[in-house]
Design an enzyme around this catalytic site. Structure first.
Site, PDB file in Angstrom:
ATOM      1  N   THR A  44      20.652  66.385  53.862  1.00 15.44           N
ATOM      2  CA  THR A  44      20.815  67.651  53.150  1.00 15.44           C
ATOM      3  C   THR A  44      21.713  68.545  53.978  1.00 15.44           C
ATOM      4  O   THR A  44      21.571  68.611  55.200  1.00 15.44           O
ATOM      5  CB  THR A  44      19.479  68.368  52.895  1.00 15.44           C
ATOM      6  N   GLY A  45      22.633  69.213  53.319  1.00 16.52           N
ATOM      7  CA  GLY A  45      23.527  70.101  54.070  1.00 16.52           C
ATOM      8  C   GLY A  45      24.813  70.305  53.311  1.00 16.52           C
ATOM      9  O   GLY A  45      24.899  70.002  52.118  1.00 16.52           O
ATOM     10  N   ARG A  50      32.928  68.979  40.996  1.00 17.22           N
ATOM     11  CA  ARG A  50      32.640  68.804  42.430  1.00 17.22           C
ATOM     12  C   ARG A  50      31.433  67.887  42.660  1.00 17.22           C
ATOM     13  O   ARG A  50      30.389  68.034  42.024  1.00 17.22           O
ATOM     14  CB  ARG A  50      32.378  70.177  43.060  1.00 17.22           C
ATOM     15  N   VAL A  51      31.547  66.964  43.570  1.00 12.28           N
ATOM     16  CA  VAL A  51      30.446  66.078  43.945  1.00 12.28           C
ATOM     17  C   VAL A  51      30.280  66.144  45.454  1.00 12.28           C
ATOM     18  O   VAL A  51      31.258  66.099  46.197  1.00 12.28           O
ATOM     19  CB  VAL A  51      30.750  64.619  43.512  1.00 12.28           C
ATOM     20  N   GLY A  52      29.033  66.278  45.912  1.00 11.56           N
ATOM     21  CA  GLY A  52      28.762  66.325  47.357  1.00 11.56           C
ATOM     22  C   GLY A  52      28.383  64.962  47.903  1.00 11.56           C
ATOM     23  O   GLY A  52      28.718  63.916  47.325  1.00 11.56           O
ATOM     24  N   ASP A  53      27.665  64.984  49.001  1.00 14.73           N
ATOM     25  CA  ASP A  53      27.309  63.733  49.697  1.00 14.73           C
ATOM     26  C   ASP A  53      26.114  63.015  49.067  1.00 14.73           C
ATOM     27  O   ASP A  53      25.948  61.799  49.251  1.00 14.73           O
ATOM     28  CB  ASP A  53      26.974  64.034  51.162  1.00 14.73           C
ATOM     29  N   GLY A  80      27.725  69.401  51.802  1.00 20.82           N
ATOM     30  CA  GLY A  80      28.120  68.069  51.381  1.00 20.82           C
ATOM     31  C   GLY A  80      29.509  67.624  51.813  1.00 20.82           C
ATOM     32  O   GLY A  80      29.707  66.464  52.201  1.00 20.82           O
ATOM     33  N   THR A 128      18.615  70.556  48.382  1.00 16.43           N
ATOM     34  CA  THR A 128      18.546  69.135  48.016  1.00 16.43           C
ATOM     35  C   THR A 128      17.218  68.524  48.457  1.00 16.43           C
ATOM     36  O   THR A 128      16.634  68.978  49.440  1.00 16.43           O
ATOM     37  CB  THR A 128      19.724  68.416  48.711  1.00 16.43           C
TER      38      THR A 128
HETATM   39  N1  ASP Z   1      24.262  68.129  50.229  1.00 15.16           N
HETATM   40  C1  ASP Z   1      24.205  68.807  48.964  1.00 15.16           C
HETATM   41  C2  ASP Z   1      25.567  68.921  48.358  1.00 15.16           C
HETATM   42  O1  ASP Z   1      26.502  69.224  49.081  1.00 15.16           O
HETATM   43  C3  ASP Z   1      23.662  70.183  49.093  1.00 15.16           C
HETATM   44  C4  ASP Z   1      22.308  70.252  49.691  1.00 15.16           C
HETATM   45  O2  ASP Z   1      21.992  69.503  50.626  1.00 15.16           O
HETATM   46  O3  ASP Z   1      21.530  71.104  49.223  1.00 15.16           O
HETATM   47  O4  ASP Z   1      25.690  68.764  47.168  1.00 15.16           O
END
Ligand code: ASP
Length: 304
Positions: free
Chosen positions: A221-222, A198-201, A224, A170
């Site tokens: 980033t991480g 699916r949706v992350g943070d 999610g 990200t």
């Molecule tokens: N945080 C992002 C997600 O979970 C992934 C990422 O940080 O690369 O969609």
């Protein structure tokens, strides 16, 4: 004036990096950083600076956002992005959009030209068409490396972070402009082989992105799911606002204690209202770069 950006965190090891690849990553970070800083230097807003810096990172194929986005389970690219203005807490975000060249521009349009904060999927794409936001064909997003990543994940029916070695690619940016306004922006292709919408943070205000002139601006980033559960970006702001902690104290608690306790791997970039920068992560590395209030530039990948 300060700016900090990231291109994702994860198990980024020196042993799996070549000099040539490292130089490419550093170049990508540097270009985005300079694009944002140029805007700040010419008196532009932090909002424009983070938007343009993230757009450059989206155009850079090695990061998992925009052009370099990972494949989902259906072999498509479903991207998420968000942006927030610390001056008035206005925000815009999109999730699960396909074929949008720079999802961060669409997030900005949601903020500036709609009465909403978060638009998703087909509706967001229809809004993009109405706003004349540039689209791109599947070919533009095709990348052989990402395709092979997806094929492997598909074989084993697993949903995986950007790299098989767990890199979260990200991208994001935070900045403070000449007038002291803060802003944050984040953009991602999400997780390889993701399904069920699916949706992350990243597109969630308060989880992956947050900005408030009274406290700080944060882009995460991480993993999610864990960042959503820990409401990471807003928690850092809250620790400053309600507990009177410094940015560095708040970041240390959230990234190295709270997130770690629930297994949340990753990191973030943040700037506070006095222009202090923090770029903490609890993974092996994080692609990151900044220019501080003295004009000092930092570009790093690994722990020191
Ligand atoms: N945080 C992002 C997600 O979970 C992934 C990422 O940080 O690369 O969609």
């Amino acid at each position: 004036m300060v700016i900090a950006i990231h291109g994702g965190a994860g198990t980024i090891l020196r042993s799996s990096m070549t000099d040539e690849l490292q130089a490419q990553y550093e170049q990508g970070l540097n270009d985005a950083l300079e694009a944002g800083y140029t805007i700040l230097k010419s008196g532009g807003s932090s909002l424009d600076a983070v938007e343009q810096a993230v757009a450059r990172l989206e155009d850079f194929p090695l990061f998992n956002a925009g052009k370099g986005s990972v494949f989902n389970n259906a072999g498509k690219h479903e991207m998420d992005a968000s942006i927030m203005n610390g001056k008035d807490l206005s925000a815009g975000a999109v999730s699960g959009v396909n074929g949008i060249r720079n999802p961060i521009f669409l997030a900005r349009a949601v903020m500036d030209h709609s009465e909403h904060v978060l638009l998703s999927g087909k509706g967001a794409e229809a809004f993009a068409a109405q706003q004349n936001i540039a689209t791109a064909s599947e070919d533009y997003f095709y990348n052989e490396f990402r395709y092979q990543q997806w094929q492997e994940a598909l074989k084993e029916d697993r949903v995986q972070m950007d790299h098989s070695d767990k890199k979260f690619g990200t991208v994001g940016a935070v900045a403070m402009d000449k007038t002291g306004n803060l802003a944050a922006a984040t953009s991602t292709g999400g997780m390889t082989n993701k399904k069920f919408g699916r949706v992350g943070d990243s597109p969630l205000i308060g989880a992956g992105t947050y900005a408030n002139n009274h406290t700080c601006a944060v882009s995460c980033t991480g993993h999610g799911e864990l960042f959503i559960r820990a409401v990471v970006a807003y928690d850092i702001s809250c620790l400053m606002e309600y507990k009177g902690l410094s940015l560095s104290e708040a970041c240390a608690i959230v990234v190295h204690d709270k997130l770690k306790k629930i297994g949340g791997e990753g990191g973030l970039v943040a700037v506070d209202s006095k222009g202090h920068i923090e770029m903490p992560f609890n993974s092996e590395g994080m692609y990151r770069a900044s220019i501080d209030a003295d004009g000092k530039k930092t570009i790093k990948i690994y722990k020191d």
